[in-house]
Design a protein around this motif. Structure first.
Motif, PDB file in Angstrom:
ATOM      1  N   SER A 134     -15.371   8.203  -7.494  1.00  0.00           N
ATOM      2  CA  SER A 134     -15.928   7.777  -8.772  1.00  0.00           C
ATOM      3  C   SER A 134     -16.339   8.990  -9.583  1.00  0.00           C
ATOM      4  O   SER A 134     -16.782   9.998  -9.027  1.00  0.00           O
TER       5      SER A 134
ATOM      6  N   ALA B 293     -18.787   9.391 -12.746  1.00  0.00           N
ATOM      7  CA  ALA B 293     -19.703   8.754 -13.677  1.00  0.00           C
ATOM      8  C   ALA B 293     -20.100   9.738 -14.762  1.00  0.00           C
ATOM      9  O   ALA B 293     -20.460  10.886 -14.477  1.00  0.00           O
TER      10      ALA B 293
ATOM     11  N   ARG C 149     -21.083   8.543 -23.210  1.00  0.00           N
ATOM     12  CA  ARG C 149     -20.047   7.518 -23.296  1.00  0.00           C
ATOM     13  C   ARG C 149     -18.671   8.181 -23.338  1.00  0.00           C
ATOM     14  O   ARG C 149     -18.366   8.965 -24.221  1.00  0.00           O
TER      15      ARG C 149
ATOM     16  N   ARG D 295     -10.359   3.031 -14.991  1.00  0.00           N
ATOM     17  CA  ARG D 295     -11.595   3.318 -15.712  1.00  0.00           C
ATOM     18  C   ARG D 295     -12.320   2.033 -16.034  1.00  0.00           C
ATOM     19  O   ARG D 295     -11.703   0.985 -16.213  1.00  0.00           O
ATOM     20  N   ASP D 296     -13.642   2.143 -16.115  1.00  0.00           N
ATOM     21  CA  ASP D 296     -14.499   1.052 -16.555  1.00  0.00           C
ATOM     22  C   ASP D 296     -15.349   1.627 -17.679  1.00  0.00           C
ATOM     23  O   ASP D 296     -16.368   2.288 -17.422  1.00  0.00           O
ATOM     24  N   ASN D 297     -14.943   1.402 -18.907  1.00  0.00           N
ATOM     25  CA  ASN D 297     -15.653   2.000 -20.038  1.00  0.00           C
ATOM     26  C   ASN D 297     -17.076   1.472 -20.159  1.00  0.00           C
ATOM     27  O   ASN D 297     -17.972   2.189 -20.613  1.00  0.00           O
ATOM     28  N   ALA D 298     -17.293   0.236 -19.745  1.00  0.00           N
ATOM     29  CA  ALA D 298     -18.643  -0.330 -19.819  1.00  0.00           C
ATOM     30  C   ALA D 298     -19.604   0.423 -18.901  1.00  0.00           C
ATOM     31  O   ALA D 298     -20.802   0.529 -19.179  1.00  0.00           O
ATOM     32  N   LYS D 299     -19.086   0.961 -17.813  1.00  0.00           N
ATOM     33  CA  LYS D 299     -19.900   1.716 -16.862  1.00  0.00           C
ATOM     34  C   LYS D 299     -19.746   3.222 -17.044  1.00  0.00           C
ATOM     35  O   LYS D 299     -20.329   3.988 -16.272  1.00  0.00           O
ATOM     36  N   ASN D 300     -18.958   3.631 -18.021  1.00  0.00           N
ATOM     37  CA  ASN D 300     -18.695   5.061 -18.245  1.00  0.00           C
ATOM     38  C   ASN D 300     -18.231   5.739 -16.956  1.00  0.00           C
ATOM     39  O   ASN D 300     -18.672   6.847 -16.625  1.00  0.00           O
ATOM     40  N   THR D 301     -17.343   5.093 -16.261  1.00  0.00           N
ATOM     41  CA  THR D 301     -16.909   5.582 -14.957  1.00  0.00           C
ATOM     42  C   THR D 301     -15.394   5.526 -14.846  1.00  0.00           C
ATOM     43  O   THR D 301     -14.765   4.558 -15.291  1.00  0.00           O
TER      44      THR D 301
ATOM     45  N   TYR E 231     -12.305   6.055 -11.920  1.00  0.00           N
ATOM     46  CA  TYR E 231     -12.111   5.994 -10.479  1.00  0.00           C
ATOM     47  C   TYR E 231     -10.779   6.612 -10.076  1.00  0.00           C
ATOM     48  O   TYR E 231      -9.836   6.653 -10.865  1.00  0.00           O
TER      49      TYR E 231
END
Length: 125
Positions: free
Chosen positions: A20, A22, A26, A71-77, A79
């Protein structure tokens, strides 16, 4: 933007790990985000990346078909799912990001302004 890589560890050959990355700020689709790795005594090399502007991805030939960047933009992460790990995948893995990289530069580590601290992946036999 500050990046924090995690998820490394010891795994047997053939196993899987998910790394991950993080971000403190943003990371929108305006950033290219990549994973690089550095094995002992070797240069840092490109692994995978999201191109700036959307969901298009690019992979090094050595990991194509085994690794998946997401990617998960809502989590700014971001993988990196790593499957079918091999001994030669052993390295410190770094995530990196930059707003100004164009496609032709995306595999070049010198073009990235923001770097995470690295997470160690060790693949054993």
């Amino acid at each position: 933007v500050q990046l924090q890589a995690s998820g490394g560890g010891l795994v047997q050959a053939g196993g899987s790990l998910r790394l991950s990355c993080a971000a403190s700020g943003r990371i929108s689709n305006n950033y290219a985000v990549g994973w690089f790795r550095q094995a002992p005594g070797k240069e840092r090399e490109f692994v995978a990346a999201f191109k700036r502007g959307g969901g298009s991805t690019l992979y090094a030939d050595s990991v194509k078909g085994r690794f998946t960047i997401s990617r998960d933009n809502a989590k700014n992460t971001v993988y990196l799912q790593m499957n079918s790990l091999k001994l030669e995948d052993t390295a410190v893995y770094y995530c990196a990001a930059d707003r100004n990289i164009i496609l032709s530069q995306i595999t070049r580590k010198s073009e990235y302004d923001y770097w995470g601290q690295g997470t160690l992946v060790t693949v054993s036999s």
